[in-house]
Design an enzyme around this catalytic site. Structure first.
Site, mmCIF file in Angstrom:
data_model
loop_
_atom_site.group_PDB
_atom_site.id
_atom_site.type_symbol
_atom_site.label_atom_id
_atom_site.label_comp_id
_atom_site.label_asym_id
_atom_site.label_seq_id
_atom_site.Cartn_x
_atom_site.Cartn_y
_atom_site.Cartn_z
ATOM 1 N N SER A 57 17.991 -4.167 15.596
ATOM 2 C CA SER A 57 19.311 -3.556 15.496
ATOM 3 C C SER A 57 19.958 -2.943 16.935
ATOM 4 O O SER A 57 19.587 -1.991 17.477
ATOM 5 C CB SER A 57 19.259 -2.397 14.351
ATOM 6 O OG SER A 57 20.557 -1.742 14.247
ATOM 7 N N ALA A 90 0.958 -1.227 0.225
ATOM 8 C CA ALA A 90 0.133 0.009 0.283
ATOM 9 C C ALA A 90 0.872 1.224 0.065
ATOM 10 O O ALA A 90 0.582 2.184 -0.714
ATOM 11 C CB ALA A 90 -0.865 0.051 1.251
ATOM 12 N N GLN A 132 2.451 -18.449 15.249
ATOM 13 C CA GLN A 132 1.454 -17.252 15.435
ATOM 14 C C GLN A 132 1.874 -16.191 14.806
ATOM 15 O O GLN A 132 1.189 -15.179 14.414
ATOM 16 C CB GLN A 132 1.271 -16.695 17.008
ATOM 17 C CG GLN A 132 0.422 -17.819 17.521
ATOM 18 C CD GLN A 132 0.651 -17.588 18.992
ATOM 19 O OE1 GLN A 132 -0.180 -16.837 19.870
ATOM 20 N NE2 GLN A 132 1.550 -18.187 19.775
ATOM 21 N N MET A 179 1.047 -15.955 22.409
ATOM 22 C CA MET A 179 2.076 -14.984 22.594
ATOM 23 C C MET A 179 1.736 -13.811 23.410
ATOM 24 O O MET A 179 0.327 -13.552 23.466
ATOM 25 C CB MET A 179 2.433 -14.603 21.181
ATOM 26 C CG MET A 179 3.523 -15.726 20.576
ATOM 27 S SD MET A 179 4.587 -15.272 19.215
ATOM 28 C CE MET A 179 5.896 -16.307 19.325
ATOM 29 N N ARG A 217 -9.150 -28.994 21.262
ATOM 30 C CA ARG A 217 -10.389 -29.071 21.984
ATOM 31 C C ARG A 217 -10.829 -30.417 21.413
ATOM 32 O O ARG A 217 -11.507 -31.355 22.153
ATOM 33 C CB ARG A 217 -11.232 -27.835 21.403
ATOM 34 C CG ARG A 217 -12.379 -28.275 22.162
ATOM 35 C CD ARG A 217 -13.658 -27.623 21.264
ATOM 36 N NE ARG A 217 -13.713 -26.174 21.117
ATOM 37 C CZ ARG A 217 -14.380 -25.045 21.821
ATOM 38 N NH1 ARG A 217 -15.021 -25.630 22.765
ATOM 39 N NH2 ARG A 217 -14.260 -24.055 21.353
ATOM 40 N N GLY A 229 -13.813 -19.811 23.223
ATOM 41 C CA GLY A 229 -14.494 -20.768 24.489
ATOM 42 C C GLY A 229 -13.908 -21.178 25.789
ATOM 43 O O GLY A 229 -14.302 -22.389 25.967
ATOM 44 N N ASP A 246 1.106 -8.403 19.010
ATOM 45 C CA ASP A 246 0.800 -7.984 20.442
ATOM 46 C C ASP A 246 -0.336 -7.190 20.493
ATOM 47 O O ASP A 246 -0.960 -7.335 21.587
ATOM 48 C CB ASP A 246 2.050 -7.936 21.245
ATOM 49 C CG ASP A 246 2.969 -8.904 21.043
ATOM 50 O OD1 ASP A 246 2.542 -9.969 20.935
ATOM 51 O OD2 ASP A 246 4.124 -8.856 21.612
#
Lengths: 328, 328, 328, 328
Positions: D78, D27, D260, D175, D160, D191, D133
């Site tokens: 850096s 973009a 993630q 994370m 699950r 859930g 995050d």
């Protein structure tokens, strides 16, 4: 007149199904249980209300459904509910179960039915906006829209692989009978060359010019996203009208279709459905009625059924413009 | 006549693209590098061979492509290669690059071209079966088939959510112009009600009887998988022919389309492509030529181009029968 | 002694759950129904057999489960079934329900229990190999393996994105307590730099040399797949032992973990489970007993429980060698 | 002092990578091209700025990257840029390329570097918030957050399946080193039974009481989501502290980990990244500088680097409360 205390509520899904309806149902049932309300689920929307298909729902009954597509209460479009006789039968059942209020998960038609019914029979309703099309006023996003867009984008990502390998032009039709939301978001998210929606003028000469320019520049494939409800007849209609121009690009038409209605809901739809189902019960207990809940600018708000049904919601023109700038 | 030592090979993808072609290419390049061969990639199949679009491929050039759909060498169908003049130009380029042998990744048309070319110009070829349709003799599965079936099944899983919510009948068309493999595997894997493929008689009266029986039994939705190449005109054709019977079930037709050609290849396709690309180089070095590699009963085998092109491969009738038993 | 006619069977899942168990259950129930057998499902494997948790399963009871992960019958590991007393209680329940034969879906432990029980109590069993680890003799692939490998590869594909962005080394541990199948297939399918499995010698000096060489060649990231059961202590153990060598590469350890057991089964697992569930019933009716069904070289075969339990199945050494050649 | 006209800009990604960074880059480049600016991409963030790794980016250079995880410009942390000498080298390179302004895609550390550098060397910066995050002030959501939450939820959906089959308790760590956003959204979306985050008090006695109550109620499995940065030591730390209570539930710890950070960005992240990359260029041209762009309440806004760096953003307490109500 003072409103009756809310002790027993009914909840149902109606109209076209949308991923996240189960998450909304779960939130309604659990928030109601937290507030010591009794909850009944009605099967197949207004059809089940007319036929008396009610069942008691407790907390554990909505375990393990948050991730499931479709709706465990099933859904239907009801012709009978459009008649006073049908609505009278439905009211009889609600009274027989001693229901103080209803929560209706659905779209425009569902809210319209709720408004008429509530005016006739005096039972308060709260609407929860569940429809993949996102064309409901009173909420930035409707439940199911984010999942539908992700499904469409994943399909276009796959089509792009083959388009890219082959030097081809694809017209991809996504859902949206009266609205270009899914098409616009899919086009931006998939990096499509163009997007054709009912809300913006389509200039076929301009479209042809884009193809000619792309070809001249060595762009090797193009994907054009078309909203199902485009007035020129969807993807097939558009492709037919510029067929001659496109002969050398082997244009293909793909209709993504009903898979956009299914699948496990995305994170955003589960969150939105949870917030709205939760809010529907809370607003009811605070005395609101005959309104739809929605999330506007990240906050839960309510909108009168009248506004939700009649006011128009349209994609921002800034997004339409941005889509065009980024596609080049 | 003794065959020339193989020192420089060319590799290309041709015909319809299939997920896993990149994994096969990677295996060819790395196995060749391991054997100290020089490898050239040809862009856009026989088209690039005619136009001289060759590029040197080293080990690192095929890093990070195993997971990508499509083919980084791109592909094409070439009319010019069907003429002696086109093939002569291609042969000139191969000789100019001093290519000793070619590895062709593609389907029936690709192998046919390879066979004719090799007979005319004496350059050995090995074929690697890459096509989503699985209709190539000489290998139990072709590269791309497993991915295409998984894509189709995921789509049907989503459609099932909405069918299940609504009491509906879906006709879902999957790819397979001459073959019912994708349809049959999709039907078994998605638990469809029926599957209609070119390899088995379709009795519409029987199909209607199934719908009537399902309805009587309270079965709430049905999904019928139809192979694109079904002689009654694909899913749309079938649906049209039994429309009257189905009126009350709101039948819908969905064509999954080109997304079946794309997407990241599945584990099985990456493994198959790796084994076949690896084997293609090894077999070439062992002196085989003008054969296609394949995996039959879990072992790598080779089949003469003649057999691969002309012998027919059909779904096992035991699977067709099983599909019918399990659908009930 | 002539065997009793098979009229009523029981089916259960036991041991670790694996994607595709529901598809196998569905195939058992429907094939049995087709053959006019009565079927009982036992909950939680041998635990439920001891406690008498049986329920009648008809065709429609297994509708809409083919795509679901886990097992609707639930599963357990049973200590009580390891005692004669526990098995006697189980036998009483089977007799009370007049069960003529059992179909056990599970792994090595499940088959061992079946064999002992059958010898003691004279009730025929057929085993269906369901375990993600693929370490069962008598079938080329076990139900759940293909799904587990696909899950692991998708995870590595994602880790690769971030490794690639950052110049990093990842040790990724996949499941397989006694077997390197998942690790080897994941490594080949994800294009990993190295794979460390129990079935092949691990030379840490060689591994370090590979890292040094990669670094020198400008290879920007590496992913090493480690089988959970690697004798040096899985991914964490390996990483610890060569930590000093790796300091400059910011090595990370990721354990993919239990998500490998879940998820919708892949096309291949649904097909395999359907074939094996179907075959289990057919073989029982043909008079076979105390065997496991399997697919070997694309054909359904049976193997005595003795062989299935005691014979070893190992990844082909040709695949291990190929993994090394393609990783470079 | 009047600002120099913006004619040439540089863009880079820095810090931890996040899905959607490529969409933001695309973009930026295309909006800049639309405005006739020259764009340079800097590789590996501030490291590449110091080392002079610049390359010209035109429209076609960012084709086909919107769907790719990671960042094609690569990223780095850096140390050298934390020194005046490092920054001076970076400034020399920017001047050599005649760069008028920079667009920095990254998180807190990236913006801090930008602020210091800009103050020292007078080159205007615009920040684009890219970090999974979501802990950056000045935007409701950061680029990558929606994808990370979807990845975590998909993993929990799979876990699950197996938890449900087995009667088990899972502690799943997601994370978030300093923030519970991913954990909270994952818990609501999946859930989960409980969520433990740094922003809310964790009462282990209460957690144990929940487990006891669930068990008494026959709830068959529980999933607890724990933020990586939980002060009691993440999932492993929590599990260790209540081990005795849990013995009968076979508690398992799973760390979802680096996957993630990867994967194709979701629709929402592609949209957000497109809007923010587009806005970054527009705001620069409107004369803004040393601000971060963000989307607040669905509108693009800017926030001073000072506020973006120092002000705290926390999950709404209403969501934390709702998570608790819905989990029961």
């Amino acid at each position: 007149m003072e409103r009756k205390d809310i002790r027993r509520i009914a909840v149902f899904t109606s109209g076209g199904d949308a991923p996240g309806m189960n998450a909304a149902l779960r939130a309604v049932v659990r928030t109601a249980a937290w507030n010591k309300l009794h909850v009944y689920g009605i099967e197949r929307g207004y059809e089940g209300m007319i036929d008396g298909h009610f069942k008691r729902l407790e907390r554990r009954d909505v375990a393990n459904i948050i991730q499931r597509g479709g709706t465990v209460l099933r859904t239907a479009r009801s012709m009978r509910f459009m008649t006073p006789e049908g609505r009278a039968m439905a009211a009889d059942h609600l009274r027989a179960y001693d229901i103080d209020a209803c929560i209706a998960i659905g779209g425009n038609g569902t809210f319209t039915g709720a408004k008429i019914f509530s005016e006739e029979h005096g039972i308060p309703f709260i609407g929860v906006p569940g429809t993949i099309d996102n064309d409901l006023y009173g909420t930035d996003y409707t439940i199911g829209f984010d999942t539908a867009v992700n499904t469409a984008i994943e399909a276009v990502d796959k089509i792009r692989d083959t388009a890219d390998s082959h030097n081809r032009l694809f017209f991809v039709e996504v859902m949206g009978r009266h609205s270009g939301y899914i098409a616009l978001y899919t086009a931006i998210g998939s990096g499509a060359s163009s997007v054709l929606i009912p809300e913006a003028e389509t200039d076929l000469e301009e479209l042809k010019a884009v193809f000619r320019k792309n070809k001249a520049r060595g762009k090797l494939f193009s994907v054009v996203i078309v909203a199902e409800g485009h007035p020129m007849g969807g993807a097939a209609g558009i492709a037919a009208q510029i067929k001659d121009e496109l002969a050398s690009m082997e244009p293909k038409v793909t209709v993504i279709g009903h898979m956009q209605r299914g699948g496990a809901p995305t994170a955003a739809d589960r969150m939105l459905a949870s917030r709205l189902g939760h809010a529907a019960v809370n607003r009811l207990l605070l005395g609101e009625e005959n309104v739809a809940v929605g999330v506007i600018s990240n906050e839960v708000e309510t909108t009168s059924f009248d506004d939700a049904i009649h006011k128009e919601k349209k994609p921002k023109s800034s997004l339409i413009e941005m889509a065009s700038i980024l596609s080049i």
